[in-house]
Design an enzyme around this catalytic site. Structure first.
Site, PDB file in Angstrom:
ATOM      1  N   LYS A 172       0.839  -1.209   0.000  1.00  0.00           N
ATOM      2  CA  LYS A 172       0.000   0.000   0.000  1.00  0.00           C
ATOM      3  C   LYS A 172       0.868   1.250   0.000  1.00  0.00           C
ATOM      4  CE  LYS A 172      -1.795   1.522   4.089  1.00  0.00           C
ATOM      5  NZ  LYS A 172      -1.493   2.946   4.337  1.00  0.00           N
ATOM      6  N   ASN A 173       1.845   1.300   0.885  1.00  0.00           N
ATOM      7  CA  ASN A 173       2.620   2.531   1.046  1.00  0.00           C
ATOM      8  C   ASN A 173       3.580   2.800  -0.112  1.00  0.00           C
ATOM      9  OD1 ASN A 173       1.281   3.000   3.389  1.00  0.00           O
ATOM     10  ND2 ASN A 173       3.018   2.589   4.764  1.00  0.00           N
ATOM     11  N   ARG A 213      -4.110  10.445   4.845  1.00  0.00           N
ATOM     12  CA  ARG A 213      -3.047  11.417   4.919  1.00  0.00           C
ATOM     13  C   ARG A 213      -2.154  11.445   3.678  1.00  0.00           C
ATOM     14  NH1 ARG A 213       0.352  14.114   8.345  1.00  0.00           N
ATOM     15  NH2 ARG A 213       2.516  13.737   7.858  1.00  0.00           N
ATOM     16  N   CYS A 264      -4.905   8.221   9.921  1.00  0.00           N
ATOM     17  CA  CYS A 264      -4.895   7.531  11.213  1.00  0.00           C
ATOM     18  C   CYS A 264      -4.739   8.525  12.351  1.00  0.00           C
ATOM     19  CB  CYS A 264      -3.726   6.558  11.276  1.00  0.00           C
ATOM     20  SG  CYS A 264      -4.031   5.013  10.415  1.00  0.00           S
ATOM     21  N   ARG A 301       0.805  14.564  13.569  1.00  0.00           N
ATOM     22  CA  ARG A 301       1.209  14.319  12.183  1.00  0.00           C
ATOM     23  C   ARG A 301       1.140  15.576  11.306  1.00  0.00           C
ATOM     24  NH1 ARG A 301      -0.509   8.392  10.180  1.00  0.00           N
ATOM     25  NH2 ARG A 301       1.457   8.604   9.111  1.00  0.00           N
ATOM     26  N   PRO A 302       2.010  16.542  11.554  1.00  0.00           N
ATOM     27  CA  PRO A 302       1.998  17.776  10.761  1.00  0.00           C
ATOM     28  C   PRO A 302       2.551  17.561   9.347  1.00  0.00           C
ATOM     29  CG  PRO A 302       3.848  17.776  12.287  1.00  0.00           C
ATOM     30  CD  PRO A 302       3.076  16.523  12.557  1.00  0.00           C
ATOM     31  N   VAL A 303       2.428  18.607   8.500  1.00  0.00           N
ATOM     32  CA  VAL A 303       2.972  18.524   7.141  1.00  0.00           C
ATOM     33  C   VAL A 303       4.027  19.605   6.897  1.00  0.00           C
ATOM     34  CG1 VAL A 303       0.985  17.372   6.075  1.00  0.00           C
ATOM     35  CG2 VAL A 303       1.024  19.866   6.213  1.00  0.00           C
ATOM     36  N   ASP A 304       4.586  20.153   7.993  1.00  0.00           N
ATOM     37  CA  ASP A 304       5.558  21.239   7.854  1.00  0.00           C
ATOM     38  C   ASP A 304       6.770  20.845   7.008  1.00  0.00           C
ATOM     39  OD1 ASP A 304       5.981  19.500  10.055  1.00  0.00           O
ATOM     40  OD2 ASP A 304       7.531  20.832  10.832  1.00  0.00           O
ATOM     41  N   LEU A 305       7.220  19.596   7.127  1.00  0.00           N
ATOM     42  CA  LEU A 305       8.416  19.188   6.372  1.00  0.00           C
ATOM     43  C   LEU A 305       8.131  19.192   4.871  1.00  0.00           C
ATOM     44  CD1 LEU A 305       9.592  16.209   8.643  1.00  0.00           C
ATOM     45  CD2 LEU A 305      10.506  18.542   8.601  1.00  0.00           C
ATOM     46  N   ASP A 315       5.335   0.844  11.997  1.00  0.00           N
ATOM     47  CA  ASP A 315       4.105   0.188  11.535  1.00  0.00           C
ATOM     48  C   ASP A 315       4.004  -1.268  11.979  1.00  0.00           C
ATOM     49  OD1 ASP A 315       3.214   2.481  10.380  1.00  0.00           O
ATOM     50  OD2 ASP A 315       3.587   1.890   8.314  1.00  0.00           O
ATOM     51  N   ILE A 359       8.882   7.219  16.693  1.00  0.00           N
ATOM     52  CA  ILE A 359       8.480   7.944  15.481  1.00  0.00           C
ATOM     53  C   ILE A 359       7.219   8.784  15.718  1.00  0.00           C
ATOM     54  CG2 ILE A 359       7.928   7.746  13.007  1.00  0.00           C
ATOM     55  CD1 ILE A 359      10.665   6.583  13.598  1.00  0.00           C
ATOM     56  N   ARG A 415      -8.286  -0.686   5.106  1.00  0.00           N
ATOM     57  CA  ARG A 415      -7.387   0.280   4.481  1.00  0.00           C
ATOM     58  C   ARG A 415      -6.040  -0.358   4.146  1.00  0.00           C
ATOM     59  NH1 ARG A 415      -6.140   5.157   7.905  1.00  0.00           N
ATOM     60  NH2 ARG A 415      -4.902   5.522   6.059  1.00  0.00           N
TER      61      ARG A 415
HETATM   62  C1  UD1 Z   1       4.638   6.892   6.293  1.00  0.00           C
HETATM   63  C2  UD1 Z   1       3.772   5.668   6.199  1.00  0.00           C
HETATM   64  C3  UD1 Z   1       3.297   5.253   7.573  1.00  0.00           C
HETATM   65  C4  UD1 Z   1       4.484   5.067   8.511  1.00  0.00           C
HETATM   66  C5  UD1 Z   1       5.383   6.300   8.494  1.00  0.00           C
HETATM   67  C6  UD1 Z   1       6.673   6.086   9.276  1.00  0.00           C
HETATM   68  C7  UD1 Z   1       2.751   5.980   4.018  1.00  0.00           C
HETATM   69  C8  UD1 Z   1       1.511   6.242   3.242  1.00  0.00           C
HETATM   70  N1  UD1 Z   1       2.625   5.984   5.348  1.00  0.00           N
HETATM   71  O1  UD1 Z   1       3.813   7.923   6.826  1.00  0.00           O
HETATM   72  O2  UD1 Z   1       2.571   4.029   7.446  1.00  0.00           O
HETATM   73  O3  UD1 Z   1       4.025   4.872   9.830  1.00  0.00           O
HETATM   74  O4  UD1 Z   1       5.746   6.620   7.141  1.00  0.00           O
HETATM   75  O5  UD1 Z   1       7.367   5.000   8.794  1.00  0.00           O
HETATM   76  O6  UD1 Z   1       3.804   5.721   3.458  1.00  0.00           O
HETATM   77  N2  UD1 Z   1       6.539  14.685  10.491  1.00  0.00           N
HETATM   78  C9  UD1 Z   1       6.617  16.023  10.784  1.00  0.00           C
HETATM   79  N3  UD1 Z   1       6.334  16.916   9.797  1.00  0.00           N
HETATM   80  C10 UD1 Z   1       6.000  16.524   8.529  1.00  0.00           C
HETATM   81  C11 UD1 Z   1       5.945  15.147   8.232  1.00  0.00           C
HETATM   82  C12 UD1 Z   1       6.214  14.257   9.236  1.00  0.00           C
HETATM   83  O7  UD1 Z   1       6.920  16.416  11.911  1.00  0.00           O
HETATM   84  O8  UD1 Z   1       5.782  17.392   7.668  1.00  0.00           O
HETATM   85  C13 UD1 Z   1       6.836  13.722  11.549  1.00  0.00           C
HETATM   86  C14 UD1 Z   1       5.671  12.786  11.866  1.00  0.00           C
HETATM   87  O9  UD1 Z   1       4.770  13.373  12.760  1.00  0.00           O
HETATM   88  C15 UD1 Z   1       6.402  11.611  12.440  1.00  0.00           C
HETATM   89  C16 UD1 Z   1       7.695  11.553  11.621  1.00  0.00           C
HETATM   90  O10 UD1 Z   1       7.856  12.847  11.077  1.00  0.00           O
HETATM   91  O11 UD1 Z   1       6.727  11.840  13.782  1.00  0.00           O
HETATM   92  C17 UD1 Z   1       7.719  10.533  10.509  1.00  0.00           C
HETATM   93  O12 UD1 Z   1       6.578  10.681   9.713  1.00  0.00           O
HETATM   94  P1  UD1 Z   1       6.580  10.364   8.147  1.00  0.00           P
HETATM   95  O13 UD1 Z   1       7.752   9.487   7.825  1.00  0.00           O
HETATM   96  O14 UD1 Z   1       6.408  11.608   7.391  1.00  0.00           O
HETATM   97  O15 UD1 Z   1       5.253   9.498   8.008  1.00  0.00           O
HETATM   98  P2  UD1 Z   1       4.282   9.438   6.759  1.00  0.00           P
HETATM   99  O16 UD1 Z   1       5.043   9.656   5.491  1.00  0.00           O
HETATM  100  O17 UD1 Z   1       3.085  10.258   7.017  1.00  0.00           O
END
Ligand code: UD1
Length: 429
Positions: free
Chosen positions: A22-23, A99, A123, A128-132, A312, A334, A404
């Site tokens: 899926k991912n 997400r 989930c 789970r922000p999107v700042d990065l 995961d 994480i 899912r």
């Molecule tokens: C992906 C996987 C998810 C898995 C996660 C970590 C998909 C669709 N999902 O999620 O199943 O649990 O990787 O292996 O591939 N973070 C920030 N800011 C951001 C983005 C992330 O602070 O803009 C933080 C998150 O809150 C978390 C960490 O970075 O603490 C890692 O998250 P990230 O690797 O981005 O997870 P996803 O890509 O959402």
């Protein structure tokens, strides 16, 4: 609402075919937006999230054709053509359920100079922000605005390559940046990039489409931007999390299960941990045999970005450790708030106490079935594993989380001897 009912205590034995990841599939679907030529994806799993992502790109104007089963493991083949993009807005209704929808941002921005994406849901594991993601787009010259629950990114004159050093490893932000940088002017260097196998699959796909990306498998990726990308015919890698989940199921039932259509190399951290807990794991070319006689030994683990032990798999491992001999300290590094399965496991007789980011699991002789529910995908699968290893009947509510991420879960488990059924009446027990 559907529930999964498990009568525990059955030893699992036989072969389980593993589906496409899926991912890995989700970013590949988003990647179709980078070109007006057809992108064909093989080994797609039949999952709710895949349908949501396909619906999302269709909303933007993508034509999706095919979708038939073409692989022995049930994998599907779908062709996506983004020749007539009519929309660059990813609406709230679709994004809120998943997400990964944020992954359309990079490709839309790179090819059309703009994107508007609802801030994601998905989930319920932490904030789970999107700042990065947004900072990375800004580094390539995009302007970012937030309004009414949407992020708007724009780069009317195109993106320009730059050095991007992530302060934290992020799978999704690495993927979004890779797709944006593929069509940017000049070179982008991504430092502290995620190294998950799903990133490797995306790099492979983008390079097949004409991108110039090197450094795959390391934490530094170099992207030399190109003017345009073309179509490709790609295969989604095996789902290592689905495979790892069934490895735990085999171990807790003291069974002997062979997983087919897997990549054992992507599961090394899980394999090493299970071996140290006393489980026999034999790696074949595209198979993994998992066998166990008796209870596992408690082992400590900390989740880490790949190649470490995956977050995961944390909840599923905890279910297995609940019946271990001895104790296990499980630390989640994480995501915050990713122990929501703990109270449910405790209701089944587990002895677990949470101390901040760590859970101390003291193994017990027996778990006992109960009606349970979880609020995220992997927590739900941990309750399935606990149910398989428990005495009596367990009913896992809110099955839509499982749908899912796990294709034909009850069918795959039933085929190896589990007593599992889906029930859809309103009765709770
Ligand atoms: C992906 C996987 C998810 C898995 C996660 C970590 C998909 C669709 N999902 O999620 O199943 O649990 O990787 O292996 O591939 N973070 C920030 N800011 C951001 C983005 C992330 O602070 O803009 C933080 C998150 O809150 C978390 C960490 O970075 O603490 C890692 O998250 P990230 O690797 O981005 O997870 P996803 O890509 O959402």
């Amino acid at each position: 609402m559907d529930r999964i009912r498990i009568t525990g205590g059955q030893r699992l034995s036989g072969t389980i075919p593993i589906s496409g990841a899926k991912n890995a599939a989700l970013p590949l679907i988003a990647a179709c937006l980078l070109t007006d030529k057809p992108l064909t994806l093989n080994n797609l799993p039949d999952l709710a999230d895949i349908k949501t992502m396909t619906r999302l790109v269709e909303t933007l104007g993508v034509e999706a054709t095919g979708g038939d089963v073409t692989e022995a493991n049930g994998g599907r083949r779908l062709t996506l053509t983004a020749a007539n993009i009519t929309e660059t807005t990813a609406p709230y209704d679709l994004v809120r359920t998943m997400r990964a929808s944020i992954l359309v941002m990079g490709p839309l921005l790179a090819r059309f100079g703009r994107a508007k994406v609802s801030l994601p849901g998905g989930c319920a594991i932490g904030t789970r922000p999107v700042d990065l993601h947004l900072n990375a787009m800004e580094r390539l010259g995009a302007e970012v605005e937030l309004e009414g629950g949407y992020v708007m990114v724009s780069a009317p004159n195109g993106l320009i390559g730059n050095r991007v050093t992530f302060p934290k490893v992020s799978v999704g932000a690495t993927e979004n940046l890779l797709m944006a940088a593929a069509l940017a002017k000049g070179q982008t260097i991504i430092e502290n990039a995620a190294r998950e196998p799903e990133i490797g699959d995306l790099v492979h796909c983008l390079n097949s489409m004409g991108a110039k990306i090197s450094g795959q498998g390391t934490d530094t990726l170099t992207v030399d931007g190109v003017d345009e990308l073309h179509g490709a015919d790609e295969r989604v890698i095996p789902d290592r999390i689905e495979a790892g989940t069934y490895m735990m199921a085999a171990a807790i039932t003291e069974g002997d299960v062979t997983l087919s259509h897997v990549d054992p190399g992507a599961l090394e951290a899980v394999t090493a941990l299970l071996r140290s807990a006393g489980v026999i794991v034999e790696e074949g070319d595209r198979t993994l045999r998992v066998a166990m006689d008796g209870r596992v030994t408690g082992v400590d683990v900390e989740t880490q970005p790949y190649p470490g032990f995956p977050t995961d798999m944390q909840a599923q491992l905890m279910a297995l450790m609940a019946r271990a001999q001895g104790a296990a300290m499980i630390t989640e590094t994480i995501f915050e708030n990713r122990f929501m399965h703990v109270p449910e496991l405790v209701r089944m007789g587990a002895d677990i106490t949470v101390h901040g980011a760590s859970s101390l699991v003291r193994g017990v002789d027996r778990l006992v079935g109960a009606p349970v529910m979880a609020t995220d995908l992997r927590a739900s699968s941990s309750l399935i594993i606990a149910g398989l290893g428990a005495e009596g009947v367990t009913e896992v509510n809110r099955v839509y989380h499982l749908d899912r991420g796990y294709e034909r879960l009850e069918e795959k488990l039933t085929a190896v001897g589990a007593l599992v059924e889906r029930v859809s009446d309103e009765r709770t027990f």
